[in-house]
Design an enzyme around this catalytic site. Sequence first.
Site, PDB file in Angstrom:
ATOM      1  CG  ASP A  48       2.067  -7.198  -5.687  1.00 29.38           C
ATOM      2  OD1 ASP A  48       1.518  -7.377  -4.962  1.00 29.38           O
ATOM      3  OD2 ASP A  48       1.409  -8.273  -6.907  1.00 29.38           O
ATOM      4  CD  GLU A  50      -2.940  -1.237  -0.560  1.00 31.99           C
ATOM      5  OE1 GLU A  50      -2.891  -0.477  -0.981  1.00 31.99           O
ATOM      6  OE2 GLU A  50      -3.277  -2.549  -0.456  1.00 31.99           O
TER       7      GLU A  50
END
Length: 686
Positions: free
Chosen positions: A586, A522
Site C-alpha cells: 500500500d 501489485e
Amino acid sequence: MRRILSFAACIALAACRTAPTAPPAAPGAPLPPLDEAALDRSADACQDFYQFACGGWMARTEIPADRSVWSRGFAELDERNTAQLRRILEAAAAGRADPADAFSGKVGDYFGSCMDEGGIEARGLADLKAGWARIDAIADRPALAAELARLHGAGMTAPFGLLADQDAKDATQVILIVNQGGLSLPDREYYLSDAGKNPEIRRAWAAHLRRMLGLAGLPPAQAEAGAAAVEKFETGLARTHWTRAELRDPARIYNRVDRAGLERLAPDFPWARFFADLGQPGLDAVSVTTPAFVAEVGKQFASAPLDAWKAYLRWHLLDDMAAFRAVPAVLVQERFAFQSASFSGAKELAPRWKHCVGVTDEAIGFAVGQAYVRRHFGAEGKDRTTRLVAEIEKAMEADLGSLSWMDAPTRERAREKLARVVNKVGYPDAWRDYGTLRVDRGSFFANVLAAGRFETTRQLAKIGKPVDRGEWFMSPPTVNAYYNASMNEMVFPAGILQPPFFNREAPETVNYGAIGMVVGHELTHGFDDEGRQYDALGNLRDWWTPAVGAEFDRRAACLVKQYGAYEALPGVHLDGKLTLGENIADLGGLKLAFAAMQAARRARPGADRPVLGFTPEQQFFVGYAQSWCSKYREQEARRRAVVDSHSPPRFRVNGPLSNLPDFARAFACAEGTPMARPAAERCEIW
C-alpha cells in the site's frame, strides 16, 4: 472442494459476492469522478483522512442484511459485475447463449442445477447419504486410503490440501505442494487460544456439529460420538499448524522432500496407494508447507480409530456441501446461523441467484469470463491500463535509482527483476478448455464434485510438464488483482478495470489514485518482505547484499510497529507481521502511483480539470480513499483481524498516507498531526 491458490499477493482478500444498498447504476451509466456525498467536510483531513473522504458514505450506508461487509469500491463494483454475469448465465441456462460462448451448455447446466432449489429439496439427503455410505463402508486402512484419494480427487482439502505449483527454487518445474489444512474453523487460534471470543466460538461450534449431524439423519448417540471425534481430531491437527504470519515466510514453507522424503516424514500413510488412486502413480516431485502437520496426519492415519476417521470425513463432506448450498435448506440455514453468529454477522443468506453466480464463476470461470469480456470489456480499458502499468514501472525504475540505502549490486538485481515483470491485463491470451468436465443438470451436488474432480485432475496433470506462463489464477470478471512471485507477473482482471477504480469519465488524477495505486500495489509486492526473496526468474534466492537486506528489515519493522498499534475493534489489535506485505505494498503503491501521475501531468500539460474544488494532487488522494470506503459487522472485523493479511480499509488509507510527505503537502498537514507522522517516526521503504 475449496481451491487453494499458489503464493499470489492480492489487492484484496477474496470476498463473498455482495448486495447493494441501492440498485446498481445501469450498465454504461457514468459515475462521478469523485463522490461529493461520500465526503465529510466537517472532518479535518489532517486528523482522519478516511473520515474526511468516506464519512458521508459511512453515515448513509447500511450493510445489507445478507452481508458482513459492504464497500463503495470492491463490493459495489462486484455487485455490478454479478448482475452482468447473471444475465449471461440465465441465458445459458435457458438455452439462449450466444453461439460464440464456449461451453455454454456446461455453464448453463451448472448454473441451472444450482438454481434448482426445488430439485435439491426433492433429492433431499440422497446424494449426501450415497457419499456417506462409501465412507461408512471403510473397513480397513487400505480402504481409508482409497476413500481419501477419492475425496481429494473431488477437491476436498481434508486433512490436507493438494496443489500443483512451481518449485520455489526452480521456477521452471511444476511440483506437488502438500498444504496444511483439514480445519473447520478459520484458523488454528480458534482451537488453541482462549483469547477474546474463542472459547465461546468453540462451544458454539460443538453445538453446531451436533445439530448438523442430527439434521443429516444421524441418531443422537452417533451424532454425539461423531461430533466429539471431529473436535478431538481437528484440535490435534491445529496444534501442528503454523500461524498465518509464519506461513508468509517463503523459505519456511519450502520443504522439497519428494516422494521418498514424504514417505520418511509420514511413513504410516500409504502414499503410493494414495497417488495411484489419484491417477498419478509415478508422482515424485513433492514439497510440503508444514512438515510437522504432514507427520501428524501420518500418525493419525495409523492410530486414530477408523470410526473417528469416518466421522471426520462425513462431517467435511456435509459441511462442504452445505457451504455450496447443495443440500436441503435446513442444513444450509443451520450452517449459516453458526457462521453468522461466530464470524460474519450477516442477518440472512445471500439470494440464491447471487450464490449461484459466484459458485459457477468459481467452477467454470474462464468459460463465463470469455462471455463477460466480449460483452463488457472494451479495448480502451486494456490499452489505458497497459499504458498506466508502463508508467508506474517507469516510476519504480526511477525510485530504485534514488534509494540511498540500496547499494549498487542490489540495485542492479532489483532493476533486472523489474525489467522482467510480466503484465497481464483484462483476460488471458488462451482460454481454459472445459471439454472433459461432465455436468449433470439433475444434481448440483454431483456437479460440485465433478468440478472438483476436473480441477484436481487439471492441477495434477501439470506436474512434470513445462510451466504454463499464460495461466491465470483469477477469472476475468473477478474484482481483484494479484502479483505472483514465482512467475514474476502482475495480473489485472477485467473485473476491476471499471469505476471507481478505472473511470473513463474521471480525470487522470483520480484514476491514478484508484487503479494506479492498485497497479503500484501489485508491483511493490514483487519487492515486499515476501516478494523480495524471489529473483527475476521467480526463484526463491537471496539476491540482496547482507547490509542492504538488514536495512530493508529495519525499515519494514517500522511498519510492523505502526500497524500493530492499530485496533480493528477496541482491544483487538492488528498483527503487524501478518499484514506487513500488504502494508508495504500500500505504501509503495501510493508513492509509485503519485510519482507516475506527476510525470504524466508534466508530459501532458493542460489535462488537469477541477473536481469538487480539489487540486490535482488532492484529487489523487481522495480518489484513492473513496475506492476503500467500507463498513464491517463486528464479527467480520474480529475474524479478519485473525485471518486477513490486509489491514482494515481505514488503516489502508490513513496508515500509508500518514507516511507520505506528498499527502501532507497536498492538504497542508503540519508535521506531528495524525496524518503527518513526525520525520523520526515516518516509515519509508520504496
